[in-house]
Design a protein around this motif. Structure first.
Motif, PDB file in Angstrom:
ATOM      1  N   ASN A  66     -13.523  42.800 -18.931  1.00  0.00           N
ATOM      2  CA  ASN A  66     -13.963  42.131 -20.147  1.00  0.00           C
ATOM      3  C   ASN A  66     -14.891  43.063 -20.933  1.00  0.00           C
ATOM      4  O   ASN A  66     -15.768  43.697 -20.342  1.00  0.00           O
ATOM      5  N   THR A  68      -6.736  37.010 -29.288  1.00  0.00           N
ATOM      6  CA  THR A  68      -7.919  37.098 -28.442  1.00  0.00           C
ATOM      7  C   THR A  68      -7.802  36.085 -27.328  1.00  0.00           C
ATOM      8  O   THR A  68      -7.296  34.976 -27.529  1.00  0.00           O
ATOM      9  N   HIS A  69      -8.233  36.495 -26.139  1.00  0.00           N
ATOM     10  CA  HIS A  69      -8.126  35.620 -24.972  1.00  0.00           C
ATOM     11  C   HIS A  69      -9.392  35.771 -24.144  1.00  0.00           C
ATOM     12  O   HIS A  69      -9.832  36.872 -23.884  1.00  0.00           O
ATOM     13  N   HIS A  70      -9.996  34.646 -23.773  1.00  0.00           N
ATOM     14  CA  HIS A  70     -11.127  34.699 -22.837  1.00  0.00           C
ATOM     15  C   HIS A  70     -11.209  33.352 -22.140  1.00  0.00           C
ATOM     16  O   HIS A  70     -11.195  32.305 -22.788  1.00  0.00           O
ATOM     17  N   VAL A  84     -15.074  33.774 -27.325  1.00  0.00           N
ATOM     18  CA  VAL A  84     -15.823  33.798 -26.068  1.00  0.00           C
ATOM     19  C   VAL A  84     -15.848  32.380 -25.506  1.00  0.00           C
ATOM     20  O   VAL A  84     -16.266  31.435 -26.187  1.00  0.00           O
ATOM     21  N   ASP A  85     -15.337  32.264 -24.282  1.00  0.00           N
ATOM     22  CA  ASP A  85     -15.389  31.003 -23.538  1.00  0.00           C
ATOM     23  C   ASP A  85     -16.797  30.922 -22.950  1.00  0.00           C
ATOM     24  O   ASP A  85     -17.164  31.723 -22.084  1.00  0.00           O
ATOM     25  N   THR A 117     -18.845  38.349 -31.345  1.00  0.00           N
ATOM     26  CA  THR A 117     -17.471  38.082 -31.804  1.00  0.00           C
ATOM     27  C   THR A 117     -17.264  38.586 -33.241  1.00  0.00           C
ATOM     28  O   THR A 117     -16.164  39.005 -33.589  1.00  0.00           O
ATOM     29  N   ASP A 156     -11.842  37.145 -32.335  1.00  0.00           N
ATOM     30  CA  ASP A 156     -12.409  37.273 -30.995  1.00  0.00           C
ATOM     31  C   ASP A 156     -13.008  35.936 -30.569  1.00  0.00           C
ATOM     32  O   ASP A 156     -13.673  35.269 -31.358  1.00  0.00           O
ATOM     33  N   LYS A 162     -17.242  30.639 -19.108  1.00  0.00           N
ATOM     34  CA  LYS A 162     -16.920  31.883 -18.401  1.00  0.00           C
ATOM     35  C   LYS A 162     -17.971  32.960 -18.687  1.00  0.00           C
ATOM     36  O   LYS A 162     -18.378  33.696 -17.788  1.00  0.00           O
ATOM     37  N   ALA A 163     -18.399  33.024 -19.946  1.00  0.00           N
ATOM     38  CA  ALA A 163     -19.398  34.033 -20.326  1.00  0.00           C
ATOM     39  C   ALA A 163     -20.696  33.847 -19.525  1.00  0.00           C
ATOM     40  O   ALA A 163     -21.340  34.818 -19.135  1.00  0.00           O
TER      41      ALA A 163
END
Lengths: 84, 173
Positions: A40, B163-165, B7-8, B51, B5, B11-12
């Motif tokens: 990431n 974008t994937h997160h 951001v999860d 982002t 972009d 998860k972050a």
């Protein structure tokens, strides 16, 4: 320090951030952190900070710019170590 | 230009400690650090800046065919209001829009020619484009020289930013 020795230590540094274990096991100097190891991008910052701590160096943001693969990162570390 | 972009936030939180020593200095300029530290929710504010920078990076990388670089602090963010922002990079000025809720922070480049946005899996996205453009077959993903996605069908192409997160994936096209 040889580039092989630096690469071995770098491999341990990146390990916790890797999302593609197969590519990690087959890591080469050409491995790209994002495309191959699926790290990431926010964790690239952690890798730079871990590298600074591990080798006791400081990396300016302009030097950090090329640290997207193993070879470039080893090169930056070597440059900083030789300037110490 | 396109670039997005996400951001999860769940998860972050597991992956990244933005308050780690020297972390903010690697990503943000002094003015941006002040914005983060003064925000009601510093973590969310940081991800907005992150982002915005990532979206602008993807946009200029595609536009100028730049080789991959990692230098978030080369991108300067200014908030115009709670959604719209400006990112400066070299002689470029890009406008961004940020969507936020308790689960994610999402930014994209504002461009009147690329106003479509799709949240979901690759296969659902391809079907969506097929239906929207009334295509006989599903388009397929190909990549630019620097690895950015493009949709292709017959003799036509359509640039797409993806974008994937965590559990989220978003396309801008």
């Amino acid at each position: 320090m040889t580039s092989e020795a630096i690469q071995a230590r770098l491999k341990q540094i990146v390990k916790p951030y890797v999302n593609n274990q197969e590519n990690f096991e087959n890591l080469t100097s050409e491995s790209n952190f994002i495309d191959d190891l699926e790290i990431n991008s926010a964790n690239l910052v952690d890798i730079v900070l871990d590298v600074e701590d591990e080798f006791d160096i400081r990396i300016e943001n302009d030097d950090m710019e090329i640290m997207t693969d193993v070879e470039s990162t080893v090169g930056v570390i070597q440059k900083k170590l030789s300037a110490k | 230009m396109i670039g997005n972009d996400i951001v999860d936030l769940t998860k972050a939180k597991q992956e990244t400690d933005i308050f780690r020593s020297r972390y903010l200095e690697k990503v943000c300029l002094p003015l941006e650090i002040r914005l983060v530290l003064a925000a009601t929710d510093p973590v969310e504010c940081f991800w907005r800046i992150w982002t915005m920078k990532e979206s602008a990076y993807k946009a200029v990388q595609r536009q100028f065919n730049l080789k991959p670089i990692f230098n978030p602090s080369a991108f300067t963010c200014v908030f115009e209001n709670s959604e719209v922002g400006t990112v400066y990079f070299r002689d470029q000025q890009l406008f961004t829009k940020t969507l936020r809720n308790e689960d994610f922070v999402y930014s994209e480049i504002l461009d009147s020619e690329h106003t479509h946005r799709f949240f979901g899996a690759d296969s659902d996205f391809l079907l969506q484009v097929k239906n929207e453009l009334d295509l006989p077959l599903l388009p397929e993903f190909i990549k630019t020289g620097t690895g950015l996605p493009i949709l292709k069908w017959a003799d036509k192409t359509l640039p797409v930013s993806k974008t994937h997160h965590g559990i989220f994936q978003v396309f801008q096209y």
